[in-house]
Design a protein around this motif. Structure first.
Motif, PDB file in Angstrom:
ATOM      1  N   GLY A 249       0.673  -1.347   0.052  1.00 48.81           N
ATOM      2  CA  GLY A 249       0.076   0.075   0.023  1.00 48.81           C
ATOM      3  C   GLY A 249       1.072   1.256   0.049  1.00 48.81           C
ATOM      4  O   GLY A 249       1.430   1.554   1.061  1.00 48.81           O
ATOM      5  N   LEU A 250       0.697   2.111  -1.028  1.00 47.21           N
ATOM      6  CA  LEU A 250       1.629   3.226  -1.133  1.00 47.21           C
ATOM      7  C   LEU A 250       0.483   4.454  -1.373  1.00 47.21           C
ATOM      8  O   LEU A 250       1.094   5.645  -1.909  1.00 47.21           O
ATOM      9  CB  LEU A 250       2.350   3.144  -2.168  1.00 47.21           C
ATOM     10  N   SER A 251      -0.692   4.316  -0.950  1.00 47.70           N
ATOM     11  CA  SER A 251      -1.580   5.476  -1.245  1.00 47.70           C
ATOM     12  C   SER A 251      -1.447   6.746  -0.411  1.00 47.70           C
ATOM     13  O   SER A 251      -1.695   7.716  -0.831  1.00 47.70           O
ATOM     14  CB  SER A 251      -3.006   4.839  -0.824  1.00 47.70           C
ATOM     15  N   ALA A 291      -3.101 -13.402  -5.841  1.00 49.30           N
ATOM     16  CA  ALA A 291      -3.423 -12.706  -4.585  1.00 49.30           C
ATOM     17  C   ALA A 291      -2.595 -11.760  -4.137  1.00 49.30           C
ATOM     18  O   ALA A 291      -2.040 -11.659  -2.729  1.00 49.30           O
ATOM     19  CB  ALA A 291      -3.582 -13.946  -3.397  1.00 49.30           C
ATOM     20  N   LEU A 292      -1.756 -11.076  -5.266  1.00 50.45           N
ATOM     21  CA  LEU A 292      -1.050  -9.758  -4.875  1.00 50.45           C
ATOM     22  C   LEU A 292      -1.446  -8.681  -5.036  1.00 50.45           C
ATOM     23  O   LEU A 292      -1.733  -8.407  -6.216  1.00 50.45           O
ATOM     24  CB  LEU A 292       0.411 -10.198  -5.536  1.00 50.45           C
ATOM     25  N   TYR A 293      -1.686  -7.784  -4.036  1.00 52.03           N
ATOM     26  CA  TYR A 293      -2.464  -6.667  -4.193  1.00 52.03           C
ATOM     27  C   TYR A 293      -1.578  -5.412  -3.866  1.00 52.03           C
ATOM     28  O   TYR A 293      -0.866  -5.339  -3.178  1.00 52.03           O
ATOM     29  CB  TYR A 293      -3.835  -6.420  -3.231  1.00 52.03           C
ATOM     30  N   VAL A 294      -1.782  -4.532  -4.937  1.00 54.28           N
ATOM     31  CA  VAL A 294      -0.975  -3.185  -4.963  1.00 54.28           C
ATOM     32  C   VAL A 294      -1.963  -2.209  -4.949  1.00 54.28           C
ATOM     33  O   VAL A 294      -2.938  -1.986  -5.715  1.00 54.28           O
ATOM     34  CB  VAL A 294      -0.109  -2.918  -5.987  1.00 54.28           C
ATOM     35  N   ARG A 295      -2.114  -1.094  -3.861  1.00 56.41           N
ATOM     36  CA  ARG A 295      -2.659   0.111  -3.836  1.00 56.41           C
ATOM     37  C   ARG A 295      -1.820   1.361  -3.741  1.00 56.41           C
ATOM     38  O   ARG A 295      -1.247   1.439  -2.704  1.00 56.41           O
ATOM     39  CB  ARG A 295      -3.549  -0.019  -2.525  1.00 56.41           C
ATOM     40  N   ALA A 296      -1.965   2.176  -4.805  1.00 56.39           N
ATOM     41  CA  ALA A 296      -0.917   3.356  -4.871  1.00 56.39           C
ATOM     42  C   ALA A 296      -1.435   4.242  -5.482  1.00 56.39           C
ATOM     43  O   ALA A 296      -1.892   4.240  -6.718  1.00 56.39           O
ATOM     44  CB  ALA A 296       0.468   2.602  -5.519  1.00 56.39           C
ATOM     45  N   LEU A 297      -1.542   5.607  -4.916  1.00 55.23           N
ATOM     46  CA  LEU A 297      -1.756   6.869  -5.677  1.00 55.23           C
ATOM     47  C   LEU A 297      -3.401   6.647  -6.298  1.00 55.23           C
ATOM     48  O   LEU A 297      -3.521   7.157  -7.187  1.00 55.23           O
ATOM     49  CB  LEU A 297      -0.924   7.276  -6.627  1.00 55.23           C
ATOM     50  N   GLY A 298      -4.223   6.092  -5.670  1.00 56.58           N
ATOM     51  CA  GLY A 298      -5.522   6.015  -6.019  1.00 56.58           C
ATOM     52  C   GLY A 298      -5.826   4.676  -7.204  1.00 56.58           C
ATOM     53  O   GLY A 298      -6.656   4.604  -7.370  1.00 56.58           O
ATOM     54  N   LEU A 299      -5.022   3.975  -7.402  1.00 55.60           N
ATOM     55  CA  LEU A 299      -5.031   2.644  -8.421  1.00 55.60           C
ATOM     56  C   LEU A 299      -5.028   1.552  -7.219  1.00 55.60           C
ATOM     57  O   LEU A 299      -4.332   1.372  -6.299  1.00 55.60           O
ATOM     58  CB  LEU A 299      -3.608   2.717  -9.110  1.00 55.60           C
ATOM     59  N   ASP A 300      -5.790   0.694  -7.797  1.00 53.86           N
ATOM     60  CA  ASP A 300      -5.976  -0.700  -7.149  1.00 53.86           C
ATOM     61  C   ASP A 300      -5.920  -1.805  -8.028  1.00 53.86           C
ATOM     62  O   ASP A 300      -7.033  -2.015  -8.761  1.00 53.86           O
ATOM     63  CB  ASP A 300      -7.106  -0.515  -5.967  1.00 53.86           C
TER      64      ASP A 300
END
Length: 300
Positions: A249-251, A291-300
């Motif tokens: 998570g880099l949000s 099952a690898l999830y990335v959440r960064a700068l509004g992207l999911d």
């Protein structure tokens, strides 16, 4: 035992000084009469005069100690020794490698030394228990470690390096099937050896649902296997790894930027980058899984 001294001639223990020339240099040596008697007997047996014998002993002493007086081991003299170490905690070792690294656990070892100074032969065994390595900033957390290693003159053997590490952190991602992945602790096992003459080594490793990163915003469980081949100046990592599940998570993290005090310069003209004395290469196949999830700068 006391009768030996009481019944002896008192003159044997009386001191007497004699003037001796060592390579032409006059000096005075003061010994008990008994020792002068022993020197005379040895000199007569070996065909020397007492001054010649003293000169020979002086030369042999210099050969072993050196003109500077420093002690030296006789190259062909036998060596025999042993030692044990017992370190209840290695918490002090982490900061020596990195200020952010925390280590814990205990180490015990037994070592023997034989052979000669010219050809020493050492052997030993080292065991570590409850080992842990933590770098909180990166989320790295390995715990429940065991180390079993031994070495001799020719080879260093890593019989076991294993970690049994349960998950300690819940990721900020509800889509991950956490109960299934963390029902039992993850494991990491490695073994191998190094030939001490050539430096050639080979180590195999295997991970099963290992919770490698353990932060709520950086969380990763992976499995896989591989090997490391090495020499004195190189190491090659080859393996196949798969992410069982993960979350990054880099949000809330702004885009990276350089500070105002940073000046970027191009490479110097005509200059060549210095070659590293140690070469590292990798051949990794990484399966990111589903099952690898990335959440960064509004992207999911």
């Amino acid at each position: 035992m006391c009768q030996v001294f009481i019944s002896a001639d008192p003159q044997l223990w009386a001191h007497r000084a004699r003037s001796i020339r060592l390579h032409g240099v006059a000096t005075s040596i003061r010994l008990e009469n008994l020792f002068w008697q022993v020197l005379e007997e040895i000199a007569a047996r070996d065909g020397y005069t007492v001054p010649q014998l003293c000169t020979k002993l002086y030369d042999e002493l210099l050969a072993e100690r050196g003109a500077d007086g420093a002690l030296r081991l006789v190259p062909g003299a036998p060596l025999l020794g042993s030692a044990r170490i017992d370190i209840p905690s290695i918490a002090w070792a982490g900061p020596l490698a990195d200020q952010n690294l925390k280590t814990d656990g205990s180490l015990k070892g037994e070592f023997t030394l034989a052979g000669t100074p010219a050809r020493p032969e050492a052997a030993g065994r080292l065991r570590g228990e409850r080992l842990s390595f933590v770098m909180a900033d990166q989320g790295l957390h390995l715990a429940g470690g065991t180390l079993v290693a031994d070495f001799n003159r020719d080879r260093l053997n890593l019989d076991e390096l294993s970690f049994v590490s349960p998950n300690r952190v819940k990721p900020d991602e509800k889509r991950i099937d956490l109960p299934r992945l963390t029902a039992t602790p993850g494991t990491l096992k490695a073994s191998g050896g190094v030939d001490l003459a050539s430096g050639e080594g080979r180590f195999a490793f295997r991970a099963e649902r290992l919770p490698l990163l353990q932060r709520s915003d950086q969380w990763l469980v992976l499995s896989g296997e591989g090997e490391v081949t090495s020499g004195w100046n190189f190491a090659h990592l080859k393996g196949r790894l798969a992410a069982d599940a993960g979350f990054v998570g880099l949000s809330h993290t702004p885009a990276p930027s350089l500070g105002d005090d940073v000046v970027v310069q191009g490479p110097a003209k005509g200059g060549k980058p210095a070659a590293s004395p140690f070469q590292m290469s990798t051949d990794l196949t990484i399966n990111l899984g589903d099952a690898l999830y990335v959440r960064a700068l509004g992207l999911d």
